[in-house]
Design a protein around this motif. Structure first.
Motif, PDB file in Angstrom:
ATOM      1  N   LEU A   1       0.833  -1.199   0.000  1.00 37.19           N
ATOM      2  CA  LEU A   1       0.000   0.000   0.000  1.00 37.19           C
ATOM      3  C   LEU A   1       0.870   1.252   0.000  1.00 37.19           C
ATOM      4  CD1 LEU A   1      -2.854   1.157   0.016  1.00 37.19           C
ATOM      5  CD2 LEU A   1      -2.801   1.061   2.505  1.00 37.19           C
TER       6      LEU A   1
ATOM      7  N   ARG B   1       3.821   1.558  -1.292  1.00 38.29           N
ATOM      8  CA  ARG B   1       4.354   1.717  -2.647  1.00 38.29           C
ATOM      9  C   ARG B   1       3.313   2.326  -3.578  1.00 38.29           C
ATOM     10  NH1 ARG B   1       6.385  -3.951  -3.444  1.00 38.29           N
ATOM     11  NH2 ARG B   1       7.374  -4.114  -1.442  1.00 38.29           N
ATOM     12  N   ARG B   2       2.059   1.903  -3.426  1.00 38.32           N
ATOM     13  CA  ARG B   2       0.980   2.449  -4.247  1.00 38.32           C
ATOM     14  C   ARG B   2       0.805   3.939  -3.967  1.00 38.32           C
ATOM     15  NH1 ARG B   2      -3.461   0.045  -7.029  1.00 38.32           N
ATOM     16  NH2 ARG B   2      -1.913  -1.557  -7.261  1.00 38.32           N
TER      17      ARG B   2
ATOM     18  N   SER C   1       1.457   6.945  -6.626  1.00 41.83           N
ATOM     19  CA  SER C   1       0.386   7.890  -6.942  1.00 41.83           C
ATOM     20  C   SER C   1       0.802   9.325  -6.670  1.00 41.83           C
ATOM     21  CB  SER C   1      -0.874   7.567  -6.122  1.00 41.83           C
ATOM     22  OG  SER C   1      -1.394   6.317  -6.500  1.00 41.83           O
TER      23      SER C   1
ATOM     24  N   PRO D   1      -3.766   8.913 -11.047  1.00 49.72           N
ATOM     25  CA  PRO D   1      -2.972   8.612  -9.848  1.00 49.72           C
ATOM     26  C   PRO D   1      -3.390   9.464  -8.639  1.00 49.72           C
ATOM     27  CG  PRO D   1      -1.544   8.810 -11.749  1.00 49.72           C
ATOM     28  CD  PRO D   1      -2.910   9.265 -12.177  1.00 49.72           C
TER      29      PRO D   1
ATOM     30  N   GLN E   1      -6.664   8.124  -7.266  1.00 49.35           N
ATOM     31  CA  GLN E   1      -6.409   6.915  -6.484  1.00 49.35           C
ATOM     32  C   GLN E   1      -5.824   7.268  -5.114  1.00 49.35           C
ATOM     33  OE1 GLN E   1      -3.334   3.847  -7.518  1.00 49.35           O
ATOM     34  NE2 GLN E   1      -5.198   2.651  -7.820  1.00 49.35           N
TER      35      GLN E   1
ATOM     36  N   PHE F   1      -6.438  -1.991  -2.766  1.00 49.23           N
ATOM     37  CA  PHE F   1      -5.516  -0.977  -3.279  1.00 49.23           C
ATOM     38  C   PHE F   1      -4.075  -1.466  -3.211  1.00 49.23           C
ATOM     39  CE2 PHE F   1      -8.777   2.361  -1.923  1.00 49.23           C
ATOM     40  CZ  PHE F   1      -9.145   2.646  -3.221  1.00 49.23           C
ATOM     41  N   ALA F   2      -3.745  -2.274  -2.208  1.00 46.62           N
ATOM     42  CA  ALA F   2      -2.389  -2.759  -2.023  1.00 46.62           C
ATOM     43  C   ALA F   2      -2.017  -3.848  -3.030  1.00 46.62           C
ATOM     44  CB  ALA F   2      -2.205  -3.281  -0.602  1.00 46.62           C
TER      45      ALA F   2
END
Length: 165
Positions: free
Chosen positions: A2, A4-5, A9, A128, A131, A163-164
């Motif tokens: 998560l 990293r996401r 973003s 991004p 998100q 999301f992760a």
């Protein structure tokens, strides 16, 4: 994952405008009357201070709030209705399809109006950021649900896991 996401973003900063926003935009704030929509309760998120609520921000935060509301509507159907919960395995693909179609319809309509009015240049460029705002909203919801409706904390937690992935 998560984290990293979130970092990915946040790495791109698209162009756009900041404006006043609803601040707590979700299905419960939208009334339908005679084929028209009425938005109510412009006070913002209860967990934020008044100065925070008054700040101009990206209108995409409200879009993220509505997208999160669709996830809530989907999950609340199984939490509130024992018959639906008992048939969850059979109904889950239909509920998933409903949520995805509803999200896509909302985003498509919003994108058309937003681009026409110069809020941003393209949906692709702001995805991004959208998100990131959805993740931020889901994290806020976890805190809210744990403090107010612990049985509902699974709704934002499921989204954060998704999301992760």
């Amino acid at each position: 994952m998560l984290l990293r996401r979130i970092e990915a973003s946040a790495a791109t900063v698209p162009g756009g405008i900041k404006t006043r926003r609803h601040g707590d935009y979700h299905l419960g704030q939208v009334l339908v009357r005679r084929n028209d929509f009425i938005l109510v309760d412009f006070e913002g998120e209860p967990g934020r201070t008044l100065p925070e609520r008054r700040l101009k921000h990206s209108p995409l935060t409200d879009v993220a709030g509505m997208l999160r509301s669709f996830a809530y509507a989907r999950r609340a159907a199984t939490l509130r209705n024992p018959q639906v919960a008992a048939q969850n395995g059979r109904l889950e693909p239909h509920l998933e399809k409903w949520e995805q179609q509803t999200r896509q319809t909302f985003i498509t309509a919003y994108d058309e109006v937003a681009r026409a009015n110069g809020l941003y240049e393209s949906l692709e460029a702001v995805e991004p950021l959208l998100q990131l705002f959805e993740i931020e909203k889901a994290l806020y919801e976890v805190r809210y649900e744990l403090g107010n409706r612990p049985d509902w904390a699974s709704i934002p937690l499921r989204s954060l896991i998704a999301f992760a992935e």
